[in-house]
Design a protein around this motif. Structure first.
Motif, PDB file in Angstrom:
ATOM      1  N   ASN A  60      -5.923 -18.680   0.354  1.00 59.73           N
ATOM      2  CA  ASN A  60      -5.791 -18.390   1.986  1.00 59.73           C
ATOM      3  C   ASN A  60      -5.771 -17.037   2.352  1.00 59.73           C
ATOM      4  N   ALA A  61      -5.797 -16.806   3.686  1.00 56.70           N
ATOM      5  CA  ALA A  61      -5.823 -15.393   4.127  1.00 56.70           C
ATOM      6  C   ALA A  61      -4.852 -14.339   3.417  1.00 56.70           C
ATOM      7  N   ASN A  62      -3.857 -14.959   2.632  1.00 57.75           N
ATOM      8  CA  ASN A  62      -2.693 -14.127   2.419  1.00 57.75           C
ATOM      9  C   ASN A  62      -2.626 -14.008   0.797  1.00 57.75           C
ATOM     10  N   ASN A  63      -3.757 -14.971   0.079  1.00 56.32           N
ATOM     11  CA  ASN A  63      -3.569 -15.074  -1.160  1.00 56.32           C
ATOM     12  C   ASN A  63      -5.176 -15.099  -1.589  1.00 56.32           C
ATOM     13  N   ARG A  64      -5.649 -14.152  -1.760  1.00 56.67           N
ATOM     14  CA  ARG A  64      -6.986 -13.666  -2.258  1.00 56.67           C
ATOM     15  C   ARG A  64      -7.094 -12.305  -2.618  1.00 56.67           C
ATOM     16  N   THR A  65      -8.119 -12.051  -3.375  1.00 58.62           N
ATOM     17  CA  THR A  65      -8.408 -10.756  -3.995  1.00 58.62           C
ATOM     18  C   THR A  65      -9.119  -9.743  -2.955  1.00 58.62           C
ATOM     19  N   ALA A  66      -8.727  -8.483  -3.129  1.00 64.97           N
ATOM     20  CA  ALA A  66      -9.300  -7.418  -2.197  1.00 64.97           C
ATOM     21  C   ALA A  66     -10.958  -7.645  -2.395  1.00 64.97           C
ATOM     22  N   SER A  67     -11.701  -7.962  -3.696  1.00 61.62           N
ATOM     23  CA  SER A  67     -12.936  -8.101  -3.797  1.00 61.62           C
ATOM     24  C   SER A  67     -13.644  -9.221  -3.098  1.00 61.62           C
ATOM     25  N   TRP A  68     -12.554 -10.087  -2.560  1.00 62.96           N
ATOM     26  CA  TRP A  68     -13.187 -11.254  -1.603  1.00 62.96           C
ATOM     27  C   TRP A  68     -13.571 -10.726  -0.513  1.00 62.96           C
ATOM     28  N   THR A  69     -12.901  -9.764   0.321  1.00 62.50           N
ATOM     29  CA  THR A  69     -13.098  -9.292   1.518  1.00 62.50           C
ATOM     30  C   THR A  69     -13.720  -7.601   1.705  1.00 62.50           C
ATOM     31  N   GLY A  70     -13.564  -7.064   0.451  1.00 62.66           N
ATOM     32  CA  GLY A  70     -13.888  -5.482   0.591  1.00 62.66           C
ATOM     33  C   GLY A  70     -15.397  -5.370   0.020  1.00 62.66           C
TER      34      GLY A  70
END
Length: 162
Positions: A60-70
């Motif tokens: 979810n938005a608060n349980n993800r890695t930085a690599s998913w969105t960065g």
């Protein structure tokens, strides 16, 4: 495992102007391009890497890695991943394939800024490689229409199994 390029590109084109309700839309908090690219990569790989910090996953938005969105974090994951999930290598633009990522740098400095997904590799030139992206939503957009100062094509060559 084999990367399903057609599934990644089909996902990209379908969701280019939409938002999949399964994933948070980061457009108003830094941009949604790499979140979208990760969704496309997941559509083509169907494998996440649940390694804390250095993996690649979204729960979810608060349980993800930085690599998913960065942008930089996705690059580092793809080119260094030897475990589960997509694995990539930087190639010349002429070697790009359907479902690959083409990261763009818009500003001076070390960081790239955008992670579009290839929906048509054309003949490997900026005028013929077409991408889909979020943040500035687009589908079948030629790379040459961006005002970029550097380009980093990432070819997905494998999917490590979970």
């Amino acid at each position: 495992m084999v990367y399903n390029r057609e599934a990644a590109a089909a996902y990209a084109s379908y969701w280019a102007y939409r938002r999949n309700p399964r994933f948070y839309d980061f457009s108003d908090i830094g941009g949604d391009c790499t979140n979208f690219a990760s969704q496309c990569l997941y559509a083509g790989s169907e494998v996440m890497n649940y390694k804390p910090v250095y993996g690649w996953f979204y729960i979810n938005a608060n349980n993800r890695t930085a690599s998913w969105t960065g942008v930089e974090e996705l690059y580092n994951f793809l080119v260094n991943n030897t475990g589960p999930g997509p694995q990539g290598v930087v190639v010349p633009l002429m070697s790009i394939a359907l479902g690959d990522i083409v990261q763009l740098k818009f500003y001076a400095g070390n960081r790239f800024d955008h992670s579009p997904v290839v929906v048509d590799p054309g003949n490997g030139t900026p005028d013929t490689v077409l991408i889909a992206a979020h943040s500035k939503d687009s589908d079948c957009r030629p790379i040459s229409t961006y005002d970029y100062i550097d380009i980093r094509p990432i070819h997905i060559y494998n999917v490590g199994e979970a």
